[in-house]
Design a protein around this motif. Structure first.
Motif, PDB file in Angstrom:
ATOM      1  N   SER A 119       0.837  -1.204   0.000  1.00 15.34           N
ATOM      2  CA  SER A 119       0.000   0.000   0.000  1.00 15.34           C
ATOM      3  C   SER A 119       0.871   1.252   0.000  1.00 15.34           C
ATOM      4  O   SER A 119       0.564   2.240  -0.680  1.00 15.34           O
ATOM      5  N   GLU A 120       1.974   1.201   0.747  1.00 16.73           N
ATOM      6  CA  GLU A 120       2.893   2.348   0.783  1.00 16.73           C
ATOM      7  C   GLU A 120       3.559   2.563  -0.569  1.00 16.73           C
ATOM      8  O   GLU A 120       3.722   3.704  -1.012  1.00 16.73           O
ATOM      9  N   PHE A 155      -7.984   4.732  -1.802  1.00 17.84           N
ATOM     10  CA  PHE A 155      -8.731   3.478  -1.686  1.00 17.84           C
ATOM     11  C   PHE A 155      -8.130   2.399  -2.583  1.00 17.84           C
ATOM     12  O   PHE A 155      -8.010   1.230  -2.184  1.00 17.84           O
ATOM     13  N   ALA A 156      -7.716   2.792  -3.796  1.00 20.43           N
ATOM     14  CA  ALA A 156      -7.098   1.847  -4.729  1.00 20.43           C
ATOM     15  C   ALA A 156      -5.770   1.326  -4.171  1.00 20.43           C
ATOM     16  O   ALA A 156      -5.450   0.145  -4.328  1.00 20.43           O
ATOM     17  N   CYS A 157      -5.005   2.199  -3.504  1.00 13.85           N
ATOM     18  CA  CYS A 157      -3.733   1.776  -2.898  1.00 13.85           C
ATOM     19  C   CYS A 157      -3.960   0.691  -1.852  1.00 13.85           C
ATOM     20  O   CYS A 157      -3.253  -0.322  -1.819  1.00 13.85           O
ATOM     21  N   TRP A 158      -4.964   0.901  -0.992  1.00 10.04           N
ATOM     22  CA  TRP A 158      -5.279  -0.090   0.036  1.00 10.04           C
ATOM     23  C   TRP A 158      -5.773  -1.397  -0.595  1.00 10.04           C
ATOM     24  O   TRP A 158      -5.422  -2.487  -0.130  1.00 10.04           O
ATOM     25  N   SER A 257      13.908   6.157  -2.333  1.00  8.15           N
ATOM     26  CA  SER A 257      15.139   5.361  -2.345  1.00  8.15           C
ATOM     27  C   SER A 257      15.264   4.514  -1.088  1.00  8.15           C
ATOM     28  O   SER A 257      15.653   3.345  -1.142  1.00  8.15           O
ATOM     29  N   LEU A 258      14.944   5.094   0.067  1.00  4.89           N
ATOM     30  CA  LEU A 258      15.054   4.372   1.335  1.00  4.89           C
ATOM     31  C   LEU A 258      14.103   3.176   1.394  1.00  4.89           C
ATOM     32  O   LEU A 258      14.395   2.165   2.044  1.00  4.89           O
ATOM     33  N   ILE A 259      12.967   3.282   0.725  1.00  2.30           N
ATOM     34  CA  ILE A 259      11.979   2.203   0.757  1.00  2.30           C
ATOM     35  C   ILE A 259      12.234   1.165  -0.333  1.00  2.30           C
ATOM     36  O   ILE A 259      12.245  -0.043  -0.073  1.00  2.30           O
ATOM     37  N   PHE A 260      12.479   1.615  -1.557  1.00  5.89           N
ATOM     38  CA  PHE A 260      12.497   0.686  -2.685  1.00  5.89           C
ATOM     39  C   PHE A 260      13.819  -0.054  -2.844  1.00  5.89           C
ATOM     40  O   PHE A 260      13.822  -1.216  -3.273  1.00  5.89           O
ATOM     41  N   VAL A 261      14.940   0.581  -2.531  1.00  2.00           N
ATOM     42  CA  VAL A 261      16.228  -0.102  -2.686  1.00  2.00           C
ATOM     43  C   VAL A 261      16.301  -1.362  -1.813  1.00  2.00           C
ATOM     44  O   VAL A 261      16.665  -2.444  -2.305  1.00  2.00           O
ATOM     45  N   PRO A 262      15.939  -1.295  -0.505  1.00  2.00           N
ATOM     46  CA  PRO A 262      15.931  -2.534   0.288  1.00  2.00           C
ATOM     47  C   PRO A 262      14.958  -3.582  -0.249  1.00  2.00           C
ATOM     48  O   PRO A 262      15.268  -4.789  -0.246  1.00  2.00           O
ATOM     49  N   CYS A 263      13.771  -3.144  -0.695  1.00  3.27           N
ATOM     50  CA  CYS A 263      12.772  -4.104  -1.195  1.00  3.27           C
ATOM     51  C   CYS A 263      13.253  -4.797  -2.462  1.00  3.27           C
ATOM     52  O   CYS A 263      13.075  -6.017  -2.616  1.00  3.27           O
TER      53      CYS A 263
END
Length: 320
Positions: A119-120, A155-158, A257-263
């Motif tokens: 969702s994030e 709502f679509a994100c959730w 960057s902080l969220i997607f690079v680790p994922c």
């Protein structure tokens, strides 16, 4: 397999594992106590920082009517919930030797971790679109990003987060677990759990990459492309408020960057484990939710002004 592990492993009919053992970040008791204090401070900062942003946006009518801050309020709410999925249990595990989680508890952790995480990701993509419209089409911004569209996008994100998380749980729940039950992490996640299955997991790992891995990579590339277009637009046509727009985009890029690079690092490469996995897991579940409030408030004059108003209002309401 040692007797200690056999004692911790409970089975149904002598074959089915019903509990997992989390190895955590360290086996040293002294280091665990030190980590407990550090991560307790981190968790307090996460809760207070993100809660402050949610309350500030809700309390300020101007911010609440702005699409960007409306999305920011939801982002902080997700970060607050995401940290609650892993950090409280990790803090409790630091204070005990046996770090055991039930199979159902493990599935619940996987579900909420991927529900909130996906969702994030989708919300960050929506926020990039919001900035694109605001900078590249400013005259029609409020018409395009109207209240109804903002509600529909959130709502679509959730909804997409829910679909993604259900898919992840479905990958795990149908696997048989009858052997080792040690998870080399401080929380349950799909990459570690499927490696413990007593069957060939090649297809499951490919499905994990095509789901979580490609989702992370595609969203990341779309975000980078969107912000590249925005930066080119800012460079070619100077207008009032350009520095503010650049500051906002820079904040968003840091968070992305902080969220997607680790994922991408964790989910896009199956079949193997690296010593850096736990470090990236800490960044994704602890460091990023803690830094987001600082990134968005220290570089944002509107948020700082709204927080000052909120502080004055609280000072008036508090009894002397």
């Amino acid at each position: 397999m040692s007797l200690g592990i056999l004692d911790l492993m409970k089975k149904d009919n002598g074959s089915k594992v019903t509990e997992f053992v989390l190895l955590g970040l360290s086996s040293s008791w002294e280091l665990q106590l030190f980590l407990f204090l550090i991560f307790l401070l981190f968790y307090i900062a996460i809760v207070l920082g993100n809660l402050l942003i949610v309350v500030t946006v809700r309390a300020d009518a101007h911010l609440l009517q702005s699409p960007m801050y409306y999305f920011l309020g939801h982002l902080s709410f997700i970060d607050l919930c995401l940290s609650c999925v892993t950090v409280p249990r990790m803090l409790g595990d630091f204070l005990q030797q046996g770090k055991i989680i039930s199979f159902s508890g493990c599935l619940a952790q996987i579900y909420f971790l991927h529900f909130l995480g996906a969702s994030e990701m989708f919300l960050l993509t929506v926020m990039a679109y919001d900035r694109y419209v605001a900078i590249c089409n400013p005259l029609h911004y409020l018409i395009v990003m109207n209240r109804q569209l903002c509600l529909q996008l959130v709502f679509a994100c959730w909804c997409w987060g829910f679909i993604h998380s259900i898919t992840q749980v479905a990958l795990v729940i149908q696997l048989p677990f009858c052997g080792p039950n040690e998870l080399d992490n401080f929380y349950c996640d799909v990459p570690q759990v499927i490696k413990l299955a007593c069957t060939d997991t090649f297809v499951v790992e490919v499905l994990m990459v095509s789901n979580s891995g490609l989702l992370s990579l595609i969203c990341f590339l779309v975000l980078l492309f969107s912000y590249a277009v925005i930066l080119i637009t800012l460079r070619t046509c100077f207008h009032h408020g350009q520095s503010k727009a650049l500051s906002t985009c820079a904040s968003h890029l840091i968070v992305v960057s902080l969220i997607f690079v680790p994922c991408v690092f964790i989910y896009l490469r199956p079949f193997c484990s690296f010593s850096m996995d736990k470090v990236f897991s800490i960044f994704y579940t602890v460091i990023t939710p803690m830094l987001n409030p600082l990134i968005y408030t220290l570089r944002n004059a509107d948020m700082k002004t709204a927080m000052k108003k909120l502080r004055k209002a609280c000072g008036i309401l508090l009894p002397r």
